[in-house]
Scaffold this active site. Structure first.
Site, PDB file in Angstrom:
ATOM      1  N   ASN A   1       0.875  -1.178   0.000  1.00 23.58           N
ATOM      2  CA  ASN A   1       0.000   0.000   0.000  1.00 23.58           C
ATOM      3  C   ASN A   1       0.908   1.222   0.000  1.00 23.58           C
ATOM      4  OD1 ASN A   1      -1.775   2.067   0.492  1.00 23.58           O
ATOM      5  ND2 ASN A   1      -2.356   1.403   2.553  1.00 23.58           N
ATOM      6  N   TRP A   2       1.014   1.858  -1.156  1.00 21.76           N
ATOM      7  CA  TRP A   2       1.957   2.975  -1.284  1.00 21.76           C
ATOM      8  C   TRP A   2       1.403   4.255  -0.648  1.00 21.76           C
ATOM      9  CZ3 TRP A   2       4.262   2.707  -6.974  1.00 21.76           C
ATOM     10  CH2 TRP A   2       4.879   1.458  -7.142  1.00 21.76           C
ATOM     11  N   LYS A   3       0.143   4.234  -0.249  1.00 24.58           N
ATOM     12  CA  LYS A   3      -0.493   5.419   0.359  1.00 24.58           C
ATOM     13  C   LYS A   3      -0.290   6.629  -0.565  1.00 24.58           C
ATOM     14  CE  LYS A   3      -0.059   3.202   4.794  1.00 24.58           C
ATOM     15  NZ  LYS A   3       0.084   3.317   6.236  1.00 24.58           N
TER      16      LYS A   3
ATOM     17  N   HIS B   1      -9.333   1.252   4.778  1.00 23.24           N
ATOM     18  CA  HIS B   1      -8.092   1.421   5.522  1.00 23.24           C
ATOM     19  C   HIS B   1      -8.342   2.338   6.723  1.00 23.24           C
ATOM     20  CE1 HIS B   1      -4.008   2.560   6.540  1.00 23.24           C
ATOM     21  NE2 HIS B   1      -3.623   1.480   5.901  1.00 23.24           N
TER      22      HIS B   1
ATOM     23  N   GLU C   1      -6.740   4.709   7.904  1.00 25.21           N
ATOM     24  CA  GLU C   1      -6.516   6.138   7.641  1.00 25.21           C
ATOM     25  C   GLU C   1      -7.752   6.756   7.010  1.00 25.21           C
ATOM     26  OE1 GLU C   1      -2.861   5.598   5.474  1.00 25.21           O
ATOM     27  OE2 GLU C   1      -1.872   4.982   7.333  1.00 25.21           O
TER      28      GLU C   1
ATOM     29  N   GLU D   1      -5.128  -4.842  10.523  1.00 33.61           N
ATOM     30  CA  GLU D   1      -4.114  -3.811  10.738  1.00 33.61           C
ATOM     31  C   GLU D   1      -4.429  -3.043  12.016  1.00 33.61           C
ATOM     32  OE1 GLU D   1      -2.177  -2.653   6.708  1.00 33.61           O
ATOM     33  OE2 GLU D   1      -3.854  -1.338   7.065  1.00 33.61           O
TER      34      GLU D   1
ATOM     35  N   GLY E   1       2.803   2.347  10.887  1.00 32.57           N
ATOM     36  CA  GLY E   1       3.775   3.433  10.774  1.00 32.57           C
ATOM     37  C   GLY E   1       4.487   3.777  12.072  1.00 32.57           C
TER      38      GLY E   1
ATOM     39  N   SER F   1       3.703  -2.019  10.412  1.00 33.23           N
ATOM     40  CA  SER F   1       5.137  -2.115  10.673  1.00 33.23           C
ATOM     41  C   SER F   1       5.750  -3.471  10.314  1.00 33.23           C
ATOM     42  CB  SER F   1       5.440  -1.751  12.134  1.00 33.23           C
ATOM     43  OG  SER F   1       5.062  -0.407  12.382  1.00 33.23           O
TER      44      SER F   1
ATOM     45  N   GLY G   1       3.059  -1.026   4.244  1.00 42.49           N
ATOM     46  CA  GLY G   1       3.092   0.402   3.949  1.00 42.49           C
ATOM     47  C   GLY G   1       4.507   0.843   3.611  1.00 42.49           C
ATOM     48  N   GLY G   2       5.167   1.493   4.566  1.00 41.01           N
ATOM     49  CA  GLY G   2       6.491   2.082   4.345  1.00 41.01           C
ATOM     50  C   GLY G   2       7.487   1.167   3.649  1.00 41.01           C
TER      51      GLY G   2
HETATM   52  P1  13P Z   1       3.271   0.477   7.661  1.00 43.07           P
HETATM   53  O1  13P Z   1       3.785  -0.819   7.046  1.00 43.07           O
HETATM   54  O2  13P Z   1       4.005   1.677   7.149  1.00 43.07           O
HETATM   55  O3  13P Z   1       3.190   0.381   9.146  1.00 43.07           O
HETATM   56  O4  13P Z   1       1.767   0.654   7.115  1.00 43.07           O
HETATM   57  C1  13P Z   1       0.883  -0.403   7.200  1.00 43.07           C
HETATM   58  C2  13P Z   1      -0.337  -0.058   6.436  1.00 43.07           C
HETATM   59  O5  13P Z   1      -1.098   0.801   6.821  1.00 43.07           O
HETATM   60  C3  13P Z   1      -0.597  -0.795   5.196  1.00 43.07           C
HETATM   61  O6  13P Z   1      -1.880  -0.570   4.726  1.00 43.07           O
END
Ligand code: 13P
Length: 252
Positions: free
Chosen positions: A11-13, A96, A98, A168, A174, A215, A236-237
């Site tokens: 997920n590149w956000k 998600h 967020e 999640e 994050g 994470s 994510g990251g």
């Molecule tokens: P991180 O891997 O950066 O913690 O993000 C997880 C995420 O929200 C994937 O959708």
């Protein structure tokens, strides 16, 4: 022995525009060309989906969007419809945390999006997870159950085979503080999996993939994915760098 094929989705956000998406995929596609036995999905922002679709070409890496609207067309300024997503993608992330926290998404809107995505043949990756406060007050099971039940309400068993769940925990996203493998697995095995069995029958429920997100890094991925009911990850990251994403895919 797990029978479910593992999946790793990035997920590149809100990272990587058109050119950066192209450049990252030009490195990622060859780096993952000999990977077998795991489904790999990348989810760039909407503006990168066109170029990503071209770059992925005949690669086995699949494309996903990060959101959609439930209506097919009309006066919904700024929104993207299910068939617009389907023209380019096979997957779509829905609900998600967020989006729930910052853009007003609810279990009800998640449910509408799930139905709309399934209707056009997309595979939804439905995100669930408790906040730190809910976790600390012992509400994890209750919150996650509600999100799964309400998010998937009305889905038929034959549609459910296309669905993927991503657990999640919000406090792990994050923060560098992933859930423990045992702790995450307990939610997958004891909370989510039994509900899937109840909603869709044990055979289908046992075949559905439940990803863990929050994470996940190259150095903790294997321990997480070794758990009985963790069928891969939503990253994510660490999905934004070729080396770490490739290591995570290899761990799966
Ligand atoms: P991180 O891997 O950066 O913690 O993000 C997880 C995420 O929200 C994937 O959708």
């Amino acid at each position: 022995m797990k029978t479910r094929k593992p999946m790793v989705a990035g997920n590149w956000k809100m990272n990587k525009g058109l050119y950066a998406t192209r450049d990252l995929l030009r490195e990622l596609v060859p780096a993952l060309s000999d990977v077998e036995g795991v489904d790999v999905v990348v989810c760039p922002p909407f503006v990168g989906l066109g170029v990503a679709n071209r770059e992925l070409g005949s690669s086995s890496i699949k494309l996903g969007a990060q959101n959609l609207h439930w209506e097919e067309s009309g006066a919904f300024t700024g929104e993207i419809s299910p068939s617009m997503v389907k023209d380019l993608c096979d997957f779509v992330i829905i609900g998600h945390s967020e989006r729930r926290a910052m853009f007003g998404e609810t279990d009800e809107s998640v449910n509408k999006k799930v139905h709309a995505a399934l209707k056009v043949g997309l595979s939804p990756i439905v995100c669930v997870g408790e906040t730190l406060e809910e976790n600390k007050s012992g509400q994890t099971g209750e919150v996650v159950s509600r999100q799964v039940r309400e998010g998937l309400a009305g889905v038929e068993p034959e549609q459910a085979v296309k669905l993927i769940i991503a657990y999640e925990p919000v406090w792990a996203i994050g923060t560098g503080l992933a859930a423990t493998p045992e702790g995450a697995n307990a939610v997958h095995r004891d909370v989510i999996r039994p509900i899937l069995g109840e909603l869709f029958g044990d055979k289908i429920g046992n075949g559905m993939r439940i990803l863990y997100g929050g994470s996940v890094k190259a150095d903790n991925a294997k321990e997480l994915f070794d758990q009985s009911d963790i069928d891969g990850g939503l990253i994510g990251g660490a999905s934004l760098k070729v080396d770490s994403f490739v290591s995570i895919v290899q761990a799966a």
